[in-house]
Design an enzyme around this catalytic site. Structure first.
Site, PDB file in Angstrom:
ATOM      1  N   ARG A  52     -17.333 -65.109  36.972  1.00 33.86           N
ATOM      2  CA  ARG A  52     -16.994 -64.145  38.014  1.00 33.86           C
ATOM      3  C   ARG A  52     -17.899 -64.667  39.262  1.00 33.86           C
ATOM      4  NH1 ARG A  52     -16.237 -59.626  38.998  1.00 33.86           N
ATOM      5  NH2 ARG A  52     -15.958 -58.524  36.985  1.00 33.86           N
ATOM      6  N   TYR A 104       1.976 -70.416  58.591  1.00 34.78           N
ATOM      7  CA  TYR A 104       2.746 -70.583  56.532  1.00 34.78           C
ATOM      8  C   TYR A 104       4.122 -68.829  56.344  1.00 34.78           C
ATOM      9  CZ  TYR A 104       2.278 -70.707  51.996  1.00 34.78           C
ATOM     10  OH  TYR A 104       3.102 -71.145  50.462  1.00 34.78           O
ATOM     11  N   ASP A 176      -6.863 -71.442  59.819  1.00 37.02           N
ATOM     12  CA  ASP A 176      -6.143 -71.904  58.875  1.00 37.02           C
ATOM     13  C   ASP A 176      -6.450 -73.704  59.057  1.00 37.02           C
ATOM     14  OD1 ASP A 176      -4.819 -73.140  56.854  1.00 37.02           O
ATOM     15  OD2 ASP A 176      -4.021 -70.623  56.387  1.00 37.02           O
ATOM     16  N   LYS A 201      -3.417 -78.047  48.984  1.00 35.23           N
ATOM     17  CA  LYS A 201      -2.455 -79.296  50.106  1.00 35.23           C
ATOM     18  C   LYS A 201      -3.421 -80.762  50.268  1.00 35.23           C
ATOM     19  CE  LYS A 201       0.458 -75.811  50.477  1.00 35.23           C
ATOM     20  NZ  LYS A 201       0.227 -74.850  51.603  1.00 35.23           N
TER      21      LYS A 201
HETATM   22  C1  LIG Z   1       0.301 -73.243  51.925  1.00 33.64           C
HETATM   23  C2  LIG Z   1      -0.381 -72.664  52.694  1.00 33.64           C
HETATM   24  C3  LIG Z   1      -0.932 -71.483  52.260  1.00 33.64           C
HETATM   25  C4  LIG Z   1      -0.926 -70.701  51.073  1.00 33.64           C
HETATM   26  O1  LIG Z   1      -1.862 -71.451  49.996  1.00 33.64           O
HETATM   27  P1  LIG Z   1      -1.566 -71.421  48.732  1.00 33.64           P
HETATM   28  O2  LIG Z   1      -2.166 -71.955  47.753  1.00 33.64           O
HETATM   29  O3  LIG Z   1       0.147 -72.306  48.696  1.00 33.64           O
HETATM   30  O4  LIG Z   1      -1.574 -69.974  47.613  1.00 33.64           O
HETATM   31  C5  LIG Z   1      -1.562 -71.131  53.219  1.00 33.64           C
HETATM   32  N1  LIG Z   1      -1.635 -71.646  54.484  1.00 33.64           N
HETATM   33  C6  LIG Z   1      -0.997 -73.095  54.693  1.00 33.64           C
HETATM   34  C7  LIG Z   1      -1.504 -73.523  56.274  1.00 33.64           C
HETATM   35  C8  LIG Z   1      -0.797 -72.983  53.974  1.00 33.64           C
HETATM   36  O5  LIG Z   1       0.488 -74.391  53.790  1.00 33.64           O
END
Ligand SMILES: *Cc1c(COP(=O)(O)O)cnc(C)c1O
Length: 383
Positions: A52, A104, A176, A201
């Site tokens: 961890r 999101y 983000d 993604k």
């Molecule tokens: C999918 C997404 C998240 C969340 O991520 P997860 O891996 O699904 O927990 C946060 N921000 C954006 C812009 C996203 O597309």
């Protein structure tokens, strides 16, 4: 030893992990599943004690990600939401966050239904309008969280102007960067303090892995984020760290194709009689087009479009053959979703409609299949 030669980002991506396993010379850095590590003696450590707190496979990945974004330290999490949740734990009860309204859905949900109860409040603002962001700053505001381009409407925020605003008001500036990745957008160049990714993604890129990332610009904040991760535990397992290391090698290559395909698909959609609006920053009439050209190295693979009725939207989703009707984005396979019902279903209806996320709006993550086949599928589905 001679000085290292600076390489382009594309080359550095391909070479991720190479030369890191000095003992064997492995080109593909190995997976270390060990949960714990032998100590050479009391008060001594190999650098790894307990997984961890640190794992060799994760460490190579974290160093690569920090270097690619241009930050000082990265932490890799089990999902994007785990990364964001850990970041929000940095704040205290009574603090206030400014957040993009074109956001999101899961980020909205965790702030609205989890952190709000703990006393961390948030205001949702139009971050494509810097003056609106400035007007929303209050005495307890501590941070600004921006998604650009926005989700699902692909609005473009002015990263440099927002950076100046954050500096002036001493707000932690969080970007983000999931939609564009460091290949296409480099938030630290515009003054960001923290970069967030859902690596599920584009960084993962194959719809086979769930992961999240925080990268800190400066070392002190990096240490604090690491402390929060180690204290709360939302790490990514070593097997998935390895998968992500492998994915990074083709990131630039994949994005080249995502960009080219999305541009072609967006232009084609503009000419279809049942399509009433197309949202893609690569289109010349998109309000964020010029700004995108200045602050990014490409427009990305995400687009949304509006059709003439909710019935048409449902028909399209039912008739798709090549493109999958599925949540998520950024993978090699094309995916389409209905944000009002799927990804943004937790945003209250009135708020959703105010933003323009109605049931005629479809979001398309354009994959790396041939553009001709993607367009062919859209054509028969819209038919
Ligand atoms: C999918 C997404 C998240 C969340 O991520 P997860 O891996 O699904 O927990 C946060 N921000 C954006 C812009 C996203 O597309």
């Amino acid at each position: 030893m001679s000085k290292p030669i600076p390489h382009t980002l594309e080359t550095r991506l391909v070479q991720v992990g190479v030369g890191k396993d000095e003992q064997t010379g492995a080109i593909s850095f190995p997976i270390y599943p060990s949960a714990t590590y032998r100590h050479p003696g009391v008060g001594e450590s190999t650098g790894f004690d307990y997984t961890r707190s640190g794992n060799p496979t994760r460490k190579v990945l974290e160093e690569a990600l920090a270097e690619l974004e241009g930050g000082s330290r990265a932490c890799v999490f089990g999902s994007g939401m785990a990364a964001l949740t850990t970041l929000f734990l940095h704040f205290s009860a009574g603090d206030h966050l400014l957040v993009s309204q074109d956001l999101y859905g899961g980020t909205y949900r965790v702030l609205d239904q989890v952190f709000d109860k703990l006393g961390l409040s948030a205001s949702y603002v139009d971050t494509t309008d810097t003056a609106a962001v400035a007007a929303a700053i209050g005495p307890r505001s501590r941070a600004l969280l921006v998604e650009t381009p926005g989700n699902p409407l692909l609005g473009v925020a002015d990263l440099a102007a927002l950076g100046a605003l954050c500096r002036k008001h001493q707000l932690l500036y969080i970007v983000d960067n999931t939609f564009l990745t460091p290949v296409l957008q480099r938030p630290f160049d515009f003054g960001a303090d923290v970069v967030v990714h859902s690596a599920t993604k584009y960084l993962g890129g194959h719809n086979d892995l769930c992961a999240g990332i925080l990268v800190a610009k400066d070392a002190e904040l990096g240490e604090r984020l690491y402390f929060l991760q180690n204290s709360t535990g939302a790490i990514l397992p070593p097997q998935d760290c390895w998968l992500l290391l492998r994915s990074l090698k083709t990131l630039a290559l994949r994005l080249e194709r995502h960009n080219a395909n999305a541009q072609q698909v967006a232009e084609w959609l503009c000419g279809h009689p049942r399509v009433t609006a197309v949202y893609y920053p690569g289109l010349k009439d998109h309000p964020g087009h010029e700004l995108s050209r200045r602050q990014t190295q490409g427009f990305g693979g995400m687009l949304s479009f509006r059709v003439d009725s909710p019935e048409t939207a449902r028909q399209v989703l039912k008739r798709l053959r090549l493109i999958s009707f599925a949540e998520s984005l950024g993978g090699v396979e094309s995916l389409m979703t209905l944000p009002a019902v799927q990804t943004h279903g937790d945003i209250p209806e009135a708020e959703r409609l105010r933003l323009g996320i109605c049931e005629s709006l479809l979001r398309l993550s354009v994959g790396v299949e041939s553009a001709e086949d993607i367009i062919g599928d859209l054509e028969q589905a819209l038919g």
